[in-house]
Design an enzyme around this catalytic site. Structure first.
Site, PDB file in Angstrom:
ATOM      1  N   CYS A   1       0.861  -1.237   0.094  1.00 24.69           N
ATOM      2  CA  CYS A   1       0.019  -0.013  -0.025  1.00 24.69           C
ATOM      3  C   CYS A   1       1.026   1.365  -0.022  1.00 24.69           C
ATOM      4  O   CYS A   1       1.301   1.751   1.134  1.00 24.69           O
ATOM      5  CB  CYS A   1      -0.918  -0.127   1.347  1.00 24.69           C
ATOM      6  SG  CYS A   1      -1.809   1.543   1.430  1.00 24.69           S
TER       7      CYS A   1
ATOM      8  N   CYS B   1      -0.517   4.062   2.240  1.00 27.11           N
ATOM      9  CA  CYS B   1      -0.282   3.884   3.632  1.00 27.11           C
ATOM     10  C   CYS B   1       1.042   4.238   4.011  1.00 27.11           C
ATOM     11  O   CYS B   1       1.357   4.903   5.108  1.00 27.11           O
ATOM     12  CB  CYS B   1      -0.561   2.619   4.096  1.00 27.11           C
ATOM     13  SG  CYS B   1      -2.043   1.931   3.438  1.00 27.11           S
ATOM     14  N   ASP B   2       2.135   3.586   3.262  1.00 22.89           N
ATOM     15  CA  ASP B   2       3.756   3.501   3.873  1.00 22.89           C
ATOM     16  C   ASP B   2       4.421   4.469   2.987  1.00 22.89           C
ATOM     17  O   ASP B   2       5.856   4.759   3.340  1.00 22.89           O
ATOM     18  CB  ASP B   2       3.814   2.088   3.546  1.00 22.89           C
ATOM     19  CG  ASP B   2       3.322   1.128   4.486  1.00 22.89           C
ATOM     20  OD1 ASP B   2       2.828   1.592   5.342  1.00 22.89           O
ATOM     21  OD2 ASP B   2       3.070  -0.168   3.899  1.00 22.89           O
TER      22      ASP B   2
END
Ligand SMILES: Cc1cc2nc3c(=O)[nH]c(=O)nc-3n(C[C@H](O)[C@H](O)[C@H](O)COP(=O)(O)OP(=O)(O)OC[C@H]3O[C@@H](n4cnc5c(N)ncnc54)[C@H](O)[C@@H]3O)c2cc1C
Length: 324
Positions: free
Chosen positions: A150, A153-154
């Site tokens: 992701c 997200c990261d």
């Protein structure tokens, strides 16, 4: 077909039994929340088991530019929050629980979660899909330490760093493009000789000076010391291998449907996608399926939401036909 029926072991009987609900929806992504909206507006008081990720895959998508009604795009988390609010406004109830077993051999149907056993007259399966793994050495070890599924997200953790994106489809290029906000370079590694992504995304990626491409190549090993430091790349045509220093590996190579718990009860294809007809009906009358759990083809928010709505309309008709 012959049903291989799963029944709950005796010790589960100390879980509280809830229901029976008219409509039990398994999954809190775009499919499940759209089904919830339609079922709630039909005054069926649906219960949604959200699983671990309320909002599903969209909750981890930075921006959605192709959902109608948002000419400037909309943040993924914002979109699913709106879905949720709209469903709740009409009386849908969301429960943070995951279905771990289902028994469709009896009616009302029974679904076991971690918190309770849920009985329902109809069930809509909207459990979606989970990112597929590369299955190479180092992948599991370094997940969360440089290996990610992701970008949204990261990505922030890779400011000024060099990362690889694995894959050649829409998700790989969308996420790769997003990662260039943080990363110094984004190298797209794809096992085929050309990308599968849509034309617009390909153009955007090729125009992005931070993105470059390595074709006919796969990662065969991910190495590091506490965190990712390098990968072994193998050219699939020549067989030649070389080591590349890298800080992160983002993997976007497709999805596996979250349908394992229905095996032996609901017909599925060889990929595990649930088989449905155009009315979202499975092989069990009263059990419907929709969205990415049953759709290996379109895999979009708008198509998943549409299928969820259709499943709820059909569940309502099914109940009405039985005088419910
Ligand atoms: C990185 C990325 C970017 C994307 N970008 C776009 C885009 O720009 N536009 C677009 O249209 N689409 C995009 N998509 C695709 C889109 O997100 C999916 O098509 C859509 O989310 C599918 O919805 P779904 O509800 O069927 O499944 P999911 O979104 O996968 O949701 C599944 C839900 O089921 C729950 N669940 C799973 N197992 C259980 C269980 N056992 N019991 C109870 N609940 C369970 C999960 O917690 C989750 O709430 C993107 C996907 C990704 C990964």
């Amino acid at each position: 077909m012959t049903l291989n029926l799963k029944t709950f072991p005796q010790q589960d009987e100390n879980l509280e039994t809830k229901g029976p609900y008219k409509v039990l929806i398994l999954g809190g992504g775009p499919t499940g929340l759209s089904a919830a909206l339609y079922a709630a507006r039909a005054e069926l008081h649906p219960l949604v088991l959200t699983g671990l990720q309320i909002g599903g895959q969209v909750a981890i998508t930075y921006t959605v530019e192709n959902y109608p009604g948002f000419p400037n795009g909309v943040g993924g988390p914002e979109l699913v929050e709106l879905f949720q609010k709209q469903a709740e406004r009409f009386g849908a109830v969301l429960e943070f629980d995951t279905a771990v077993e289902a028994d469709f051999s009896r009616h009302p149907f029974r679904v076991k979660g971690y918190n309770a056993i849920y009985e329902a007259e109809t069930v809509i399966i909207a459990t979606g899909a989970t990112p597929r793994k590369l299955e190479v050495p180092g992948e599991t070890e370094f997940t969360g330490r440089g290996v990610s599924y992701c970008g949204t997200c990261d990505g922030w953790f890779f400011k000024g760093k060099d990362v690889i994106v694995v894959g050649g489809g829409d998700s790989a290029l969308e996420e790769g493009d997003f990662l260039t906000r943080y990363a110094n370079t984004v190298t797209v590694v794809h096992r085929r000789e050309e990308l599968r992504a849509g034309v617009l995304l390909q153009k955007r990626a090729h125009d992005n000076p931070k993105m470059n491409f390595v074709f006919d190549t796969a990662i065969s090993d991910i190495r590091g010391n506490g965190e990712v430091q390098s990968v072994e790349l193998q050219n699939l045509k020549s067989g030649a291998a070389n080591t590349q220093d890298i800080d992160g590996v983002f993997i976007f190579i497709g999805h596996t449907p979250n349908t394992e718990i229905f095996q032996g009860q609901i017909d599925m294809d060889e990929g595990g996608y649930l088989k449905i007809n155009h009315l979202m009906e499975t092989n069990i009358p009263g059990v419907f399926a929709a969205g990415e759990a049953a759709d290996p083809h379109f895999r979009q928010v708008v198509t998943s939401a549409g299928m969820g709505a259709a499943a709820a309309i059909q569940a309502n008709r099914w109940l009405q036909e039985r005088g419910g």
